[in-house]
Design a protein around this motif. Structure first.
Motif, PDB file in Angstrom:
ATOM      1  N   SER A   1       0.827  -1.203   0.000  1.00 51.51           N
ATOM      2  CA  SER A   1       0.000   0.000   0.000  1.00 51.51           C
ATOM      3  C   SER A   1       0.867   1.262   0.000  1.00 51.51           C
ATOM      4  O   SER A   1       0.512   2.255  -0.610  1.00 51.51           O
ATOM      5  N   ILE A   2       2.035   1.228   0.667  1.00 57.05           N
ATOM      6  CA  ILE A   2       2.934   2.388   0.665  1.00 57.05           C
ATOM      7  C   ILE A   2       3.441   2.651  -0.749  1.00 57.05           C
ATOM      8  O   ILE A   2       3.517   3.798  -1.183  1.00 57.05           O
ATOM      9  N   VAL A   3       3.748   1.579  -1.469  1.00 57.55           N
ATOM     10  CA  VAL A   3       4.219   1.716  -2.848  1.00 57.55           C
ATOM     11  C   VAL A   3       3.154   2.400  -3.689  1.00 57.55           C
ATOM     12  O   VAL A   3       3.453   3.329  -4.455  1.00 57.55           O
ATOM     13  N   GLN A   4       1.905   1.990  -3.534  1.00 56.61           N
ATOM     14  CA  GLN A   4       0.820   2.572  -4.317  1.00 56.61           C
ATOM     15  C   GLN A   4       0.579   4.036  -3.947  1.00 56.61           C
ATOM     16  O   GLN A   4       0.321   4.868  -4.820  1.00 56.61           O
ATOM     17  N   ILE A   5       0.685   4.351  -2.669  1.00 57.53           N
ATOM     18  CA  ILE A   5       0.494   5.742  -2.234  1.00 57.53           C
ATOM     19  C   ILE A   5       1.577   6.640  -2.825  1.00 57.53           C
ATOM     20  O   ILE A   5       1.288   7.700  -3.375  1.00 57.53           O
ATOM     21  N   GLN A   7       3.380   6.052  -5.449  1.00 52.35           N
ATOM     22  CA  GLN A   7       3.184   6.094  -6.891  1.00 52.35           C
ATOM     23  C   GLN A   7       2.144   7.156  -7.254  1.00 52.35           C
ATOM     24  O   GLN A   7       2.383   7.976  -8.140  1.00 52.35           O
ATOM     25  N   LYS A   8       1.021   7.159  -6.553  1.00 54.90           N
ATOM     26  CA  LYS A   8      -0.037   8.141  -6.850  1.00 54.90           C
ATOM     27  C   LYS A   8       0.444   9.566  -6.603  1.00 54.90           C
ATOM     28  O   LYS A   8       0.170  10.463  -7.406  1.00 54.90           O
ATOM     29  N   ILE A   9       1.160   9.777  -5.520  1.00 57.01           N
ATOM     30  CA  ILE A   9       1.685  11.111  -5.226  1.00 57.01           C
ATOM     31  C   ILE A   9       2.594  11.579  -6.358  1.00 57.01           C
ATOM     32  O   ILE A   9       2.449  12.691  -6.878  1.00 57.01           O
ATOM     33  N   LEU A  10       3.534  10.731  -6.747  1.00 62.53           N
ATOM     34  CA  LEU A  10       4.501  11.114  -7.778  1.00 62.53           C
ATOM     35  C   LEU A  10       3.845  11.285  -9.143  1.00 62.53           C
ATOM     36  O   LEU A  10       4.183  12.207  -9.895  1.00 62.53           O
ATOM     37  N   GLU A  11       2.877  10.431  -9.465  1.00 61.51           N
ATOM     38  CA  GLU A  11       2.178  10.583 -10.746  1.00 61.51           C
ATOM     39  C   GLU A  11       1.355  11.867 -10.772  1.00 61.51           C
ATOM     40  O   GLU A  11       1.327  12.549 -11.801  1.00 61.51           O
ATOM     41  N   ARG A  12       0.754  12.228  -9.655  1.00 61.71           N
ATOM     42  CA  ARG A  12      -0.008  13.485  -9.600  1.00 61.71           C
ATOM     43  C   ARG A  12       0.907  14.694  -9.751  1.00 61.71           C
ATOM     44  O   ARG A  12       0.470  15.762 -10.174  1.00 61.71           O
ATOM     45  N   LEU A  13       2.175  14.513  -9.416  1.00 63.53           N
ATOM     46  CA  LEU A  13       3.158  15.589  -9.588  1.00 63.53           C
ATOM     47  C   LEU A  13       3.731  15.607 -11.007  1.00 63.53           C
ATOM     48  O   LEU A  13       4.572  16.434 -11.332  1.00 63.53           O
ATOM     49  N   GLY A  14       3.291  14.659 -11.832  1.00 62.81           N
ATOM     50  CA  GLY A  14       3.700  14.644 -13.235  1.00 62.81           C
ATOM     51  C   GLY A  14       4.834  13.693 -13.577  1.00 62.81           C
ATOM     52  O   GLY A  14       5.321  13.699 -14.709  1.00 62.81           O
ATOM     53  N   TYR A  15       5.254  12.876 -12.647  1.00 58.82           N
ATOM     54  CA  TYR A  15       6.343  11.936 -12.908  1.00 58.82           C
ATOM     55  C   TYR A  15       5.803  10.632 -13.472  1.00 58.82           C
ATOM     56  O   TYR A  15       4.705  10.196 -13.135  1.00 58.82           O
ATOM     57  N   GLN A  16       6.589  10.015 -14.346  1.00 55.99           N
ATOM     58  CA  GLN A  16       6.290   8.671 -14.831  1.00 55.99           C
ATOM     59  C   GLN A  16       6.909   7.709 -13.828  1.00 55.99           C
ATOM     60  O   GLN A  16       8.107   7.795 -13.547  1.00 55.99           O
ATOM     61  N   VAL A  17       6.122   6.799 -13.284  1.00 53.10           N
ATOM     62  CA  VAL A  17       6.555   5.961 -12.175  1.00 53.10           C
ATOM     63  C   VAL A  17       6.431   4.487 -12.528  1.00 53.10           C
ATOM     64  O   VAL A  17       5.408   4.047 -13.057  1.00 53.10           O
ATOM     65  N   THR A  18       7.474   3.735 -12.216  1.00 51.82           N
ATOM     66  CA  THR A  18       7.426   2.283 -12.234  1.00 51.82           C
ATOM     67  C   THR A  18       7.455   1.862 -10.777  1.00 51.82           C
ATOM     68  O   THR A  18       8.485   1.984 -10.119  1.00 51.82           O
ATOM     69  N   ALA A  19       6.317   1.432 -10.260  1.00 53.40           N
ATOM     70  CA  ALA A  19       6.202   1.102  -8.840  1.00 53.40           C
ATOM     71  C   ALA A  19       6.127  -0.404  -8.669  1.00 53.40           C
ATOM     72  O   ALA A  19       5.242  -1.055  -9.222  1.00 53.40           O
ATOM     73  N   LEU A  20       7.071  -0.934  -7.912  1.00 55.63           N
ATOM     74  CA  LEU A  20       7.139  -2.378  -7.703  1.00 55.63           C
ATOM     75  C   LEU A  20       7.334  -2.689  -6.231  1.00 55.63           C
ATOM     76  O   LEU A  20       8.025  -1.954  -5.525  1.00 55.63           O
ATOM     77  N   SER A  21       6.763  -3.777  -5.799  1.00 53.85           N
ATOM     78  CA  SER A  21       6.975  -4.214  -4.422  1.00 53.85           C
ATOM     79  C   SER A  21       7.767  -5.514  -4.366  1.00 53.85           C
ATOM     80  O   SER A  21       8.053  -6.017  -3.291  1.00 53.85           O
ATOM     81  N   ASN A  22       8.158  -6.041  -5.510  1.00 59.10           N
ATOM     82  CA  ASN A  22       8.937  -7.267  -5.599  1.00 59.10           C
ATOM     83  C   ASN A  22      10.358  -6.914  -6.031  1.00 59.10           C
ATOM     84  O   ASN A  22      10.577  -6.412  -7.130  1.00 59.10           O
ATOM     85  N   CYS A  23      11.329  -7.187  -5.166  1.00 57.21           N
ATOM     86  CA  CYS A  23      12.724  -6.804  -5.437  1.00 57.21           C
ATOM     87  C   CYS A  23      13.300  -7.504  -6.659  1.00 57.21           C
ATOM     88  O   CYS A  23      14.023  -6.894  -7.449  1.00 57.21           O
ATOM     89  N   GLU A  24      12.995  -8.796  -6.807  1.00 54.97           N
ATOM     90  CA  GLU A  24      13.518  -9.528  -7.968  1.00 54.97           C
ATOM     91  C   GLU A  24      13.008  -8.920  -9.268  1.00 54.97           C
ATOM     92  O   GLU A  24      13.753  -8.765 -10.230  1.00 54.97           O
ATOM     93  N   GLU A  25      11.736  -8.548  -9.283  1.00 51.63           N
ATOM     94  CA  GLU A  25      11.165  -7.922 -10.473  1.00 51.63           C
ATOM     95  C   GLU A  25      11.782  -6.548 -10.714  1.00 51.63           C
ATOM     96  O   GLU A  25      12.091  -6.181 -11.848  1.00 51.63           O
TER      97      GLU A  25
END
Length: 119
Positions: A1-5, A7-25
């Motif tokens: 959920s922290i990753v998603q939060i 991600q939303k904050i940064l995308e609302r600021l205009g950044y392109q975000v790759t948000a992942l919660s899996n380290c291997e990925e």
């Protein structure tokens, strides 16, 4: 959920975000296209991999990639140790939206300045 939060904050600021919660990925995606990333934000404590280890892996491939390490109080790392590993900044939890926005902008601006050739 922290990753998603975040991600939303940064995308609302205009950044392109790759948000992942899996380290291997995250490692696989970064290694396939390291030039596609301007900044990495990672948590210190994650399942399977510490944030410092993830940072080290990314920095071996792209020594110039700015990394922000999110952490609560930690006896495992301080700012001197983080800087010696190549980590640019700490972001202390709980992450505050305005602090995140300011720090990301600061790091990206500094990185852009570092890339400019001197004449």
């Amino acid at each position: 959920s922290i990753v998603q939060i975040m991600q939303k904050i940064l995308e609302r600021l205009g950044y392109q975000v790759t948000a992942l919660s899996n380290c291997e990925e995250a490692i696989r995606i970064f290694m396939n296209h390291p030039e596609a990333f301007d900044l990495v934000i990672t948590d210190m404590n994650m399942p399977k991999v510490m944030g410092t280890d993830l940072a080290r892996t990314f920095l071996e491939t792209r020594p110039d990639i700015p990394i922000i390490l999110c952490t609560g109080f930690s006896e495992k790392i301080d700012s001197n140790r983080a800087k010696s590993l190549g980590i640019r900044e700490f972001l202390y939890k709980p992450v505050e939206k305005n602090a995140l926005a300011r720090l990301v902008r600061k790091i990206l601006d500094e990185h852009k300045t570092e890339e400019k050739p001197t004449t």
